[in-house]
Design a protein around this motif. Structure first.
Motif, PDB file in Angstrom:
ATOM      1  N   PHE A 119      40.002  43.042  36.686  1.00  0.00           N
ATOM      2  CA  PHE A 119      41.005  42.002  36.943  1.00  0.00           C
ATOM      3  C   PHE A 119      42.264  42.173  36.091  1.00  0.00           C
ATOM      4  CE2 PHE A 119      37.138  40.237  38.622  1.00  0.00           C
ATOM      5  CZ  PHE A 119      37.559  39.548  39.752  1.00  0.00           C
ATOM      6  N   ARG A 120      42.482  43.377  35.574  1.00  0.00           N
ATOM      7  CA  ARG A 120      43.663  43.628  34.740  1.00  0.00           C
ATOM      8  C   ARG A 120      44.969  43.440  35.526  1.00  0.00           C
ATOM      9  NH1 ARG A 120      45.286  46.084  29.967  1.00  0.00           N
ATOM     10  NH2 ARG A 120      43.195  46.603  29.245  1.00  0.00           N
ATOM     11  N   SER A 121      44.910  43.570  36.853  1.00  0.00           N
ATOM     12  CA  SER A 121      46.115  43.403  37.676  1.00  0.00           C
ATOM     13  C   SER A 121      46.735  42.020  37.488  1.00  0.00           C
ATOM     14  CB  SER A 121      45.793  43.633  39.153  1.00  0.00           C
ATOM     15  OG  SER A 121      44.809  42.713  39.593  1.00  0.00           O
ATOM     16  N   ILE A 122      45.923  41.016  37.158  1.00  0.00           N
ATOM     17  CA  ILE A 122      46.446  39.668  36.906  1.00  0.00           C
ATOM     18  C   ILE A 122      47.399  39.704  35.712  1.00  0.00           C
ATOM     19  CG2 ILE A 122      45.830  37.332  36.143  1.00  0.00           C
ATOM     20  CD1 ILE A 122      43.228  37.657  37.740  1.00  0.00           C
ATOM     21  N   ILE A 123      46.985  40.405  34.655  1.00  0.00           N
ATOM     22  CA  ILE A 123      47.831  40.531  33.468  1.00  0.00           C
ATOM     23  C   ILE A 123      49.130  41.244  33.818  1.00  0.00           C
ATOM     24  CG2 ILE A 123      48.002  41.604  31.182  1.00  0.00           C
ATOM     25  CD1 ILE A 123      45.008  41.208  30.879  1.00  0.00           C
ATOM     26  N   ASN A 124      49.022  42.347  34.558  1.00  0.00           N
ATOM     27  CA  ASN A 124      50.220  43.129  34.912  1.00  0.00           C
ATOM     28  C   ASN A 124      51.213  42.294  35.704  1.00  0.00           C
ATOM     29  OD1 ASN A 124      49.142  45.368  33.637  1.00  0.00           O
ATOM     30  ND2 ASN A 124      48.182  46.155  35.488  1.00  0.00           N
ATOM     31  N   LYS A 125      50.705  41.435  36.590  1.00  0.00           N
ATOM     32  CA  LYS A 125      51.599  40.588  37.398  1.00  0.00           C
ATOM     33  C   LYS A 125      52.362  39.616  36.511  1.00  0.00           C
ATOM     34  CE  LYS A 125      51.794  37.289  41.222  1.00  0.00           C
ATOM     35  NZ  LYS A 125      52.638  36.342  40.444  1.00  0.00           N
ATOM     36  N   TYR A 126      51.666  38.983  35.572  1.00  0.00           N
ATOM     37  CA  TYR A 126      52.334  38.016  34.695  1.00  0.00           C
ATOM     38  C   TYR A 126      53.337  38.704  33.774  1.00  0.00           C
ATOM     39  CZ  TYR A 126      49.817  33.845  36.112  1.00  0.00           C
ATOM     40  OH  TYR A 126      49.358  32.768  36.833  1.00  0.00           O
ATOM     41  N   ILE A 127      53.022  39.908  33.338  1.00  0.00           N
ATOM     42  CA  ILE A 127      53.977  40.670  32.523  1.00  0.00           C
ATOM     43  C   ILE A 127      55.232  40.954  33.332  1.00  0.00           C
ATOM     44  CG2 ILE A 127      54.401  42.890  31.401  1.00  0.00           C
ATOM     45  CD1 ILE A 127      51.400  42.919  30.660  1.00  0.00           C
ATOM     46  N   ASP A 128      55.062  41.464  34.550  1.00  0.00           N
ATOM     47  CA  ASP A 128      56.211  41.773  35.408  1.00  0.00           C
ATOM     48  C   ASP A 128      57.032  40.530  35.718  1.00  0.00           C
ATOM     49  OD1 ASP A 128      55.481  44.422  35.452  1.00  0.00           O
ATOM     50  OD2 ASP A 128      54.484  44.332  37.400  1.00  0.00           O
ATOM     51  N   LEU A 166      50.548  39.960  23.882  1.00  0.00           N
ATOM     52  CA  LEU A 166      50.153  38.557  23.968  1.00  0.00           C
ATOM     53  C   LEU A 166      49.328  38.296  25.227  1.00  0.00           C
ATOM     54  CD1 LEU A 166      50.182  35.661  22.966  1.00  0.00           C
ATOM     55  CD2 LEU A 166      52.379  35.343  24.139  1.00  0.00           C
ATOM     56  N   MET A 167      49.742  38.866  26.350  1.00  0.00           N
ATOM     57  CA  MET A 167      48.999  38.668  27.603  1.00  0.00           C
ATOM     58  C   MET A 167      47.575  39.223  27.487  1.00  0.00           C
ATOM     59  SD  MET A 167      50.979  37.088  29.784  1.00  0.00           S
ATOM     60  CE  MET A 167      52.721  36.797  30.168  1.00  0.00           C
ATOM     61  N   GLU A 168      47.435  40.356  26.825  1.00  0.00           N
ATOM     62  CA  GLU A 168      46.101  40.944  26.653  1.00  0.00           C
ATOM     63  C   GLU A 168      45.268  40.150  25.651  1.00  0.00           C
ATOM     64  OE1 GLU A 168      47.063  45.629  27.730  1.00  0.00           O
ATOM     65  OE2 GLU A 168      46.940  45.008  25.637  1.00  0.00           O
ATOM     66  N   VAL A 169      45.927  39.660  24.605  1.00  0.00           N
ATOM     67  CA  VAL A 169      45.218  38.860  23.603  1.00  0.00           C
ATOM     68  C   VAL A 169      44.655  37.592  24.230  1.00  0.00           C
ATOM     69  CG1 VAL A 169      45.540  37.385  21.567  1.00  0.00           C
ATOM     70  CG2 VAL A 169      46.406  39.711  21.555  1.00  0.00           C
ATOM     71  N   THR A 200      39.238  32.427  35.221  1.00  0.00           N
ATOM     72  CA  THR A 200      38.719  31.785  36.431  1.00  0.00           C
ATOM     73  C   THR A 200      38.407  32.818  37.511  1.00  0.00           C
ATOM     74  OG1 THR A 200      39.983  29.779  35.965  1.00  0.00           O
ATOM     75  CG2 THR A 200      39.207  30.089  38.230  1.00  0.00           C
ATOM     76  N   GLU A 201      39.385  33.685  37.805  1.00  0.00           N
ATOM     77  CA  GLU A 201      39.191  34.662  38.881  1.00  0.00           C
ATOM     78  C   GLU A 201      38.211  35.754  38.469  1.00  0.00           C
ATOM     79  OE1 GLU A 201      42.598  36.094  40.919  1.00  0.00           O
ATOM     80  OE2 GLU A 201      43.494  34.102  41.119  1.00  0.00           O
ATOM     81  N   GLY A 202      38.216  36.097  37.171  1.00  0.00           N
ATOM     82  CA  GLY A 202      37.274  37.103  36.690  1.00  0.00           C
ATOM     83  C   GLY A 202      35.890  36.543  36.438  1.00  0.00           C
ATOM     84  N   LYS A 203      35.772  35.211  36.499  1.00  0.00           N
ATOM     85  CA  LYS A 203      34.495  34.508  36.282  1.00  0.00           C
ATOM     86  C   LYS A 203      33.827  34.942  34.976  1.00  0.00           C
ATOM     87  CE  LYS A 203      33.618  33.734  41.203  1.00  0.00           C
ATOM     88  NZ  LYS A 203      32.694  33.906  42.342  1.00  0.00           N
ATOM     89  N   LEU A 204      34.648  35.006  33.918  1.00  0.00           N
ATOM     90  CA  LEU A 204      34.109  35.420  32.622  1.00  0.00           C
ATOM     91  C   LEU A 204      33.130  34.401  32.067  1.00  0.00           C
ATOM     92  CD1 LEU A 204      37.177  37.029  30.810  1.00  0.00           C
ATOM     93  CD2 LEU A 204      35.447  38.095  32.240  1.00  0.00           C
ATOM     94  N   TYR A 205      33.179  33.165  32.587  1.00  0.00           N
ATOM     95  CA  TYR A 205      32.237  32.150  32.128  1.00  0.00           C
ATOM     96  C   TYR A 205      30.789  32.525  32.466  1.00  0.00           C
ATOM     97  CZ  TYR A 205      32.783  30.837  37.042  1.00  0.00           C
ATOM     98  OH  TYR A 205      32.851  30.852  38.420  1.00  0.00           O
TER      99      TYR A 205
END
Length: 401
Positions: free
Chosen positions: A303-312, A92-95, A146-151
């Protein structure tokens, strides 16, 4: 236990539309699933169908019940995947951050997940672990973008379809449907130098406030009459049936480009028989995105570390939550002991001021050791070594009747 049933990657549109769940049916199916599971969220978009559920029914038993309730052919089970606990959380976090979208990093999925969650919340389908998970996932998706500035590298099936139409010289465009995707298509189309945009909707009176002179809002019947005069058609309704069939398209005439962004599909694929027609479905459109895909992938991995933090953070919360009954018992037992000590003190001491001071000392001393015990228990739980710790703390802090 949190579990997930979804459609496997790279499954063709013909199979995906058999497993699609319409928005009109989602609430009905959710309520039926709640008869067997504690929490349910159904995520159904043009590219995915995923059912997140929390309950005691495990893999085989649970999946069989879901297929039965949704009326799916059990033979299609091989086209699906099943995840539980950490696997479901990570997925879900990756999706929500766009890692599993056919158009990598597309930004529509965040809004779709928010909408699926709030729809489930309104009918009481989330109230515990799944509620917390979706709240964390939505926050994760926002922070990631936001942090990855994907916009800076915007992309969606809507923008790709419009860009392709413009590249191919389309000046007169028809947009069928004015839902979430339709509004994006409408906006992108009007930002280009086009002559005419025909917006086709079921109820014309509901469309208000459009002042652009290039726009005509008409119903389906009128739209079918002028479709053959268009340069490009982009269809994105949530209808469960075909909107444009072969009989609505003239075999002879000028070139007509049609983009079908819907699932189930809006456009009869038989119109490909006509040489003047270029028909693209949602899978074709996703393959047009190669130009920016590499740039987005590199940015997203950074910026994958953001996902890992929320998972943890979520798994730690869930882990601590599992020992909350023990923590509550320790606190309750501590309060009982403090009250008895205070009563004994009152019976032996007449000075109210001394009693107040002593009571505060008794309570603060008790709280210190109880809180320290709880901290140790949480630490051991996160290490996966809580069983022996619980046994010892129960002996020390929990009175046995």
């Amino acid at each position: 236990m949190i579990q997930l049933l979804g459609i496997r990657k790279n499954i063709g549109v013909k199979i995906r539309e058999k497993l699609a769940i319409s928005q009109k049916k989602r609430e009905e199916y959710t309520k039926k699933l709640l008869e067997y599971f504690d929490e349910v969220v159904i995520l159904s978009t043009c590219n995915r169908t995923e059912i997140y559920f929390n309950g005691s029914l495990k893999e085989e038993e649970g999946l069989k019940k879901i297929f039965e309730i949704l009326g799916w052919d059990i033979e299609l089970k091989e086209d699906c995947f099943y995840l539980e606990e950490k696997g479901a959380v990570r997925h879900l976090m990756e999706v929500v951050c766009g890692f599993h979208s056919r158009i990598l990093g597309e930004d529509q999925i965040l809004g779709q997940i928010k909408e699926a969650y709030f729809s489930a919340y309104k009918i009481g389908a989330v109230k515990n672990e799944l509620q917390r998970l979706f709240q964390e996932a939505i926050t994760c998706g926002k922070k990631f973008r936001t942090e990855g500035k994907l916009y800076e590298i915007p992309v969606s099936s809507a923008s790709i379809a419009v860009n392709e139409a413009i590249k191919k010289g389309a000046k007169n465009i028809m947009v069928i449907g004015y839902g979430e995707v339709g509004k994006l298509v409408f906006k992108y189309a009007l930002s280009n130098n086009i002559n005419e945009l025909n917006l086709i909707v079921r109820n014309v009176e509901k469309i208000q406030g459009i002042e652009d002179k290039r726009v005509k809002v008409i119903n389906y019947q009128e739209g079918r009459k002028i479709i053959n005069d268009m340069d490009a058609v982009i269809s994105c309704t949530s209808a469960p049936h075909l909107i444009i069939e072969k009989e609505h398209i003239n075999e002879e005439g000028k070139k007509l480009i049609i983009f079908d962004l819907a699932l189930p599909r809006d456009i009869d694929e038989k119109i490909k028989d006509f040489k003047r027609i270029e028909l693209y479905d949602i899978d074709d459109i996703s393959s047009m995105d190669d130009e920016n895909k590499k740039i987005r992938k590199e940015r997203m991995e950074e910026f994958r570390s953001i996902i890992n933090k929320y998972i943890d953070d979520y798994l730690n919360w869930k882990s601590i939550k599992e020992i909350s009954p023990i923590i509550q018992k320790i606190k309750e037992n501590s309060n009982d002991i403090v009250e008895k000590r205070e009563t004994t003190l009152k019976n032996k001491c007449n000075d109210k001021k001394d009693i107040e001071i002593a009571n505060r000392l008794i309570k603060s001393t008790s709280d210190y050791y109880v809180n320290r015990a709880i901290e140790v228990l949480k630490e051991e739980k996160l290490k996966g070594q809580e069983e022996e710790c619980i046994r010892i703390l129960e002996k020390i802090f929990i009175k046995k009747n």
